[in-house]
Design an enzyme around this catalytic site. Sequence first.
Site, short mmCIF file in Angstrom:
data_model
loop_
_atom_site.label_atom_id
_atom_site.label_comp_id
_atom_site.label_asym_id
_atom_site.label_seq_id
_atom_site.Cartn_x
_atom_site.Cartn_y
_atom_site.Cartn_z
N GLU A 181 101.79 37.21 24.15
CA GLU A 181 101.52 38.47 23.75
C GLU A 181 101.22 39.34 24.90
O GLU A 181 101.57 40.74 24.98
CB GLU A 181 100.22 38.47 22.80
CG GLU A 181 100.37 37.78 21.51
CD GLU A 181 100.64 36.33 21.39
OE1 GLU A 181 100.24 35.80 22.27
OE2 GLU A 181 101.13 35.68 20.50
N HIS A 251 94.57 34.96 10.50
CA HIS A 251 95.82 35.77 9.86
C HIS A 251 95.30 36.74 8.93
O HIS A 251 96.02 37.15 7.97
CB HIS A 251 96.98 34.67 9.26
CG HIS A 251 97.41 33.76 9.81
ND1 HIS A 251 96.66 32.67 10.45
CD2 HIS A 251 98.69 33.81 10.75
CE1 HIS A 251 97.43 31.71 11.04
NE2 HIS A 251 98.62 32.59 11.22
#
Lengths: 447, 413
Positions: A181, A251
């Site tokens: 990321e 999530h």
Amino acid sequence: MLRYLRVLCLRDWLLDHTVAWRQYARVRRSLPLTVTFTPLQIGLPCASFATRGDRVWSSTIRKRTFSTENESSPSTTDVAPGPAVGDRAQRSTTPSLYPGGGDKLSGSVSNSAGVVKATEETLRQMNLFTAINSALSCALESNPKVLVFGEDVAFGGVFRCTSQLQKRFGRQRVFNTPLTEQGIVGFAAGLAAMGYRPVAEIQFADYIYPAFDQIVNEIAKYRYRSGGQFNCGGVVIRAPYGAVGHGGHYHSQSPEAYFLHTAGIKVVIPRDPFTAKGLLLQSIAEDDPVIFFEPKALYRAAQAEVPLSKYVLPLGRAEIVRPGTDITLVAYGAQVRVLLEAAQVVAREDKIEAEVIDIQTILPWDEATVCESVARTGRCIVSHEAPLTGGVGAEVAARIQEECFLDLESPVMRVCGYDMPFPLVHEKNYLPSAEKVVQCIRDCLNY
Amino acid sequence: MHLIWMALRASSRRLWGVCSRGRLRFTCAAGSTDSASAAVQRERVEARAEKPSAPSTKNFELSPFALYLLDRGPETLVQASREELLGYHRLMFTMRRMEIGADQLYKAQKIRGFCHLYDGQEAVAAGMSQVITFDDYLITAYRNHCQQLMRGDTVEGIIAELLGRAIGCSQGKGGSMHLYFPENNYFGGNGIVGAQVPLGTGLAFAAKYKKENAVSITMMGDGAANQGQVYESFNMAALWKLPVVYVIENNQYGMGTSANRAAANPLYYTRGAYIPGIRVDGMDVLAVREATRFAKDWCLQGNGPILLEMQTYRYHGHSMSDPGITYRTRDEINEMRKTRDPIEKVKSRLVDVGWVTADELKQTERAIRQDVDEAIKRALDAPEPAPELLWKHLYTTEATRVRGTSIDNGYEA
């Protein structure tokens, strides 16, 4: 997973747990619970959400305005829906959160430059994820400097937002990255510094933290620290955020408030397919870096008619999605839907007309629209899934008391997530649900 | 020839030394509460009683290890006993059934959250379990159900956590990605790709600082091996000669992108640059065992970190939302199942040397299947966690008031 539409969840859950919920609240050694929904009462507004909402709103609503590029040809958006991310999904569809009677865009749509004919050929029913796909496809088509990359985007990404893009635009412009990321975002910054318009996908907003340094220290400050000689203005970072019914700790998070604190970037969160496409296209066109959070719970749940051609919606502007006179409810993203649901309940049961505002861009946010509304209604509630402390609600509330102090009839209230990590099994308790909002509206009105 | 014999004797001595400590064994590790392991124990005792005079060990040839910065590697001709191989079979088959059970529960919408299954990779966890002890530290990422089993939890406890039940190892608060077993030094499943690697390095520093005779087994996937913090950890571990075994489980795909398309250097055992490495056939439980033994010895001798690349394969998609066939073919998966399955490999070894018949193995598998099914049933019947748990474990002192909860009249304790 996306079949767990919040609206349906709420109804089902209350049907199952109304009694349990009351007991639960009493165990807290708190005041007796005053929310007095019956399962039936809750069930009805959900079921009749579409028709009632459309009829009521369409008569009094503001005209939607957006600008569109006349030269752009209708782009094809032959998106293969692909297997649902949560497979076995029942495709629940709910109306889009349109002011003008939901999805009734056909006819004419006004904009500042004139009237764009929106006929049936130029509109298509889209989910949120197909609208994102359509926006990316328009951007890739109209600007060769646009690049789309991220983890697994080549085969469409986990939410299928980038389906078919590699096939149409080639591996040079749409490609997979390793699971890095920080690398993805820093790489995008470098591309942007060279004049490209990278659209980097972080697979879940929960994974944006490894890239935090690149966003906050590099991207946001490049223009400022170089005295305007360099910038990363072309960067757009897309990331799905928010609860999805059962996402658990990693999530489900809503990290927008961390970025609210960072001057130099813009933070945008759409609420439905129409705003998603318009805002995303504007974000890509924007000369400042943008973080674009997408409400993943609505990827498949929300549906609307969306123009096939390129159009943009301005950043930094709020939209009144339901006009009202008694109280102003402010939210963004998926939470707008919850507020609309609460507004319907209080309209029916308490004759309270709540005005619902979607601020759309949380940095910089549209103070004028919100304050103008609060000056009229005298009351305000801000709501978001992210935790209460230091959230967007805190900023909005602080600003309102500065601007509207003498107009306020009651304190600005917040209905938010709790100050804790996003829970797994207790998700429904954590979320700022419609009944919590309804309770808060009543508290405000009876203050 | 003489050298080989000496090596065999040495490795055999080590083997028995390890086994005599008992707690390494799956049957002991799994504890007495799990009926699956109880059955395994029972069966093992019976098996021993039946064939008291059976030859204790046989030699098995392993495929060669690839070495990096090492003069010599693990043995490729190794000894294993009938009981050991039967133990591997039982452990791996239990893992397989547990994962299949989890798959079914997820599809029945009983398990919520995200769920990553280990089937196909069982040999890695099973092979390591025979060499590392509960004094060693273990940390891994989110594909962690089988590590939890191998560190001593029960099928029931694991499935209960997946289901979000109060008897789960994290009291139902963690779910699939967050299993922990502190009693046996298992530091658990971690949700963020690569984030566990610096933690594992810290564990190794602590072990060294406390002068413990223990290593830190820090596991990651091939996808995580491209994360920046992994290399920050490698540097610290090599700089300070920390006893850490970095285990890269290369299951060929980092989510939906194949290793070759995500890594400039897909030879993961060389990715430590200045850290020695071994490439291991991660589908062969004996190869994993030997490599882990070698790595552990290497660390305990004060040589600093070492890297093991376990070449393995996951049969399921990355997570339950990934059908696993958009970026690879069904044929590839079937081929792997047919030719390299770790359980089949152990079974064929057992049958080939005549220690057991295919029918006997089938019977064992039937019993395990039943035990796992019963454990799942018990987990399903377990209660959900109390609502009070929502605001517990935020700080060391219990919160007197959690901000944000005032709307529904506060969860004031």
